[in-house]
Enzyme design. Structure first.
Site, short mmCIF file in Angstrom:
data_model
loop_
_atom_site.label_atom_id
_atom_site.label_comp_id
_atom_site.label_asym_id
_atom_site.label_seq_id
_atom_site.Cartn_x
_atom_site.Cartn_y
_atom_site.Cartn_z
N SER A 139 -17.19 -3.48 -41.00
CA SER A 139 -17.98 -4.68 -41.72
C SER A 139 -19.67 -4.56 -41.13
O SER A 139 -19.57 -4.05 -39.71
CB SER A 139 -17.51 -5.66 -41.26
N TYR A 152 -13.91 -12.56 -35.58
CA TYR A 152 -13.81 -11.43 -36.56
C TYR A 152 -14.48 -10.39 -35.97
O TYR A 152 -14.71 -9.04 -36.36
CB TYR A 152 -14.06 -12.17 -37.82
N1 LIG Z 1 -14.40 -8.06 -48.82
C1 LIG Z 1 -15.39 -8.37 -48.02
O1 LIG Z 1 -16.47 -8.96 -48.14
C2 LIG Z 1 -15.46 -7.65 -46.83
C3 LIG Z 1 -16.30 -7.47 -46.13
C4 LIG Z 1 -16.31 -6.65 -44.71
C5 LIG Z 1 -15.06 -6.33 -44.39
N2 LIG Z 1 -14.09 -6.22 -44.93
C6 LIG Z 1 -12.87 -5.75 -44.69
O2 LIG Z 1 -12.24 -5.06 -45.70
C7 LIG Z 1 -10.93 -4.79 -45.80
C8 LIG Z 1 -10.06 -5.19 -46.93
O3 LIG Z 1 -10.47 -6.39 -47.33
P1 LIG Z 1 -10.35 -7.12 -48.82
O4 LIG Z 1 -11.75 -7.16 -48.90
O5 LIG Z 1 -9.97 -6.08 -49.56
O6 LIG Z 1 -9.70 -8.45 -48.69
P2 LIG Z 1 -8.30 -8.87 -49.31
O7 LIG Z 1 -8.20 -8.67 -50.67
O8 LIG Z 1 -7.94 -10.15 -48.80
O9 LIG Z 1 -7.29 -7.58 -48.65
C9 LIG Z 1 -6.87 -7.63 -47.26
C10 LIG Z 1 -5.54 -6.70 -47.32
O10 LIG Z 1 -5.11 -6.90 -46.02
C11 LIG Z 1 -3.68 -7.14 -45.89
N3 LIG Z 1 -3.22 -7.42 -44.68
C12 LIG Z 1 -3.63 -8.47 -43.87
N4 LIG Z 1 -2.87 -8.68 -42.80
C13 LIG Z 1 -2.04 -7.59 -42.62
C14 LIG Z 1 -0.99 -6.80 -41.86
N5 LIG Z 1 -0.76 -7.63 -40.77
N6 LIG Z 1 -0.59 -5.83 -42.26
C15 LIG Z 1 -0.77 -5.31 -43.34
N7 LIG Z 1 -1.56 -5.73 -44.15
C16 LIG Z 1 -2.17 -6.94 -43.97
C17 LIG Z 1 -3.53 -8.18 -46.84
O11 LIG Z 1 -2.24 -8.34 -47.32
P3 LIG Z 1 -1.57 -9.84 -47.78
O12 LIG Z 1 -1.69 -9.78 -49.30
O13 LIG Z 1 0.03 -9.68 -47.33
O14 LIG Z 1 -2.32 -10.87 -47.00
C18 LIG Z 1 -4.32 -7.69 -48.03
O15 LIG Z 1 -3.58 -6.41 -48.77
C19 LIG Z 1 -10.49 -5.83 -44.41
O16 LIG Z 1 -10.08 -5.02 -43.46
C20 LIG Z 1 -11.79 -6.81 -44.21
O17 LIG Z 1 -12.15 -7.21 -43.05
C21 LIG Z 1 -14.08 -6.93 -46.46
#
Ligand SMILES: NC(=O)c1ccc[n+]([C@@H]2O[C@H](COP(=O)([O-])OP(=O)(O)OC[C@H]3O[C@@H](n4cnc5c(N)ncnc54)[C@H](OP(=O)(O)O)[C@@H]3O)[C@@H](O)[C@H]2O)c1
Length: 281
Positions: A139, A152
């Site tokens: 990120s 975070y």
């Molecule tokens: N979207 C953004 O703006 C953004 C920006 C910077 C970085 N990121 C990073 O991108 C990655 C993906 O996020 P996203 O944007 O796709 O958000 P998201 O839709 O909230 O997806 C997050 C995923 O991580 C899973 N997760 C959380 N804790 C977990 C655990 N202990 N074991 C296995 N899975 C787990 C969630 O599962 P559950 O459904 O079970 O909760 C979900 O499948 C993350 O690492 C996030 O920090 C996102």
């Protein structure tokens, strides 16, 4: 899609967002993909998108037994893992003072140690095959500090340092690591955020913290969609040489450029003026 010639991919956190669409994208491009999620009751939607729904496996990145079980299954079946995408994560919001040590640790357990656990298990498999790619979803919060999400930001900075360091150690085994630097991406990221227990209580920070969350909600209305990230991840997976990091999104690129060209104090002023714009009391 599963055939003996296609590359074997494991992705964490595929119940929604970037993990979900990246699994679909790899599958469309004839990789043998194993999407994983901690709660398999969420698998129905992804099942409909994939040819081989039995390849969706349970994996909680905070639970070493679940990692061991799932990665061993894949190893026993294919003898190799070519690509690992460490994607699972969530954001904990709350000022430093309003975040307990336990909450801080839980954030690190998932976003940082989750990736550490996966890599501990998968690197020996890649080493045996003298080949592998590890893509860590990071990120802009791994390259710049921001207020009200110190745990975070810390977990993201830790991931950056770890990934950069392992590139040196694993080069001779032909294992390449790369960071994907993203800003806002329209997923369930903000809906799935966790607020520290004391975040919105009447503390010295709660008003600014509320303003900060409102600002993020607004920014996220106009951010890129996760399919853009997924296409890039598949594209990078096909490259011979991986760069240490790939920046995706103009918002992130702009912040990184400013950090490069401005003095540290001018950079802080830039973030305060253009992003935070008076929202911090
Ligand atoms: N979207 C953004 O703006 C953004 C920006 C910077 C970085 N990121 C990073 O991108 C990655 C993906 O996020 P996203 O944007 O796709 O958000 P998201 O839709 O909230 O997806 C997050 C995923 O991580 C899973 N997760 C959380 N804790 C977990 C655990 N202990 N074991 C296995 N899975 C787990 C969630 O599962 P559950 O459904 O079970 O909760 C979900 O499948 C993350 O690492 C996030 O920090 C996102």
């Amino acid at each position: 899609m599963s055939n003996s010639d296609s590359k074997v991919v494991v992705i964490t956190g595929c119940s929604s967002g970037i993990g979900f669409v990246t699994a679909v994208e790899f599958s469309k491009n004839d990789f043998t993909v194993f999407p994983t999620m901690r709660n398999l009751s969420k698998k129905n939607e992804l099942e409909e998108e994939l040819d081989n729904s039995e390849d969706i496996l349970q994996l909680d990145v905070t639970d070493y037994a679940s990692i061991d079980n799932t990665i061993s299954q894949i190893k026993n079946k294919f003898g190799r893992i070519d690509i690992l995408v460490n994607n699972a994560g969530y954001a904990l919001f709350g000022s430093f003072e309003d975040t307990s040590i336990d909450e801080f640790k839980q954030q690190m357990e998932t976003n940082f140690f989750g990736t550490v656990r996966l890599m501990k298990k998968v690197i020996p498999i890649m080493k045996k095959n003298n080949s592998g790619k590890i893509i860590n979803i990071s990120s802009i919060a791994g390259m710049s500090g921001f207020p009200f999400m110190p745990s975070y930001v810390s977990s993201s900075f830790a991931l950056e340092g770890l990934t950069e360091s392992l590139r040196y150690e694993l080069k001779k085994f032909n294992i390449q690591l790369s960071l994907i630097e993203i800003g806002g991406v329209r997923t369930k990221f903000l809906d799935n955020k966790i607020l520290s227990k004391d975040a919105l209580k009447n503390t010295d920070y709660s008003k600014s913290m509320g303003n900060y969350l409102d600002m993020l909600e607004n920014i996220f209305k106009n951010t890129i969609t996760p399919d853009i990230i997924a296409e890039k991840i598949v594209e990078f997976s096909n490259l011979d040489i991986l760069e240490p990091r790939y920046v995706i999104g103009e918002d992130v690129q702009q912040i990184i450029n400013q950090k490069k060209i401005l003095s540290p104090l001018d950079y802080e002023k830039y973030i305060l003026d253009f992003m935070l714009n008076g929202i911090i009391e």
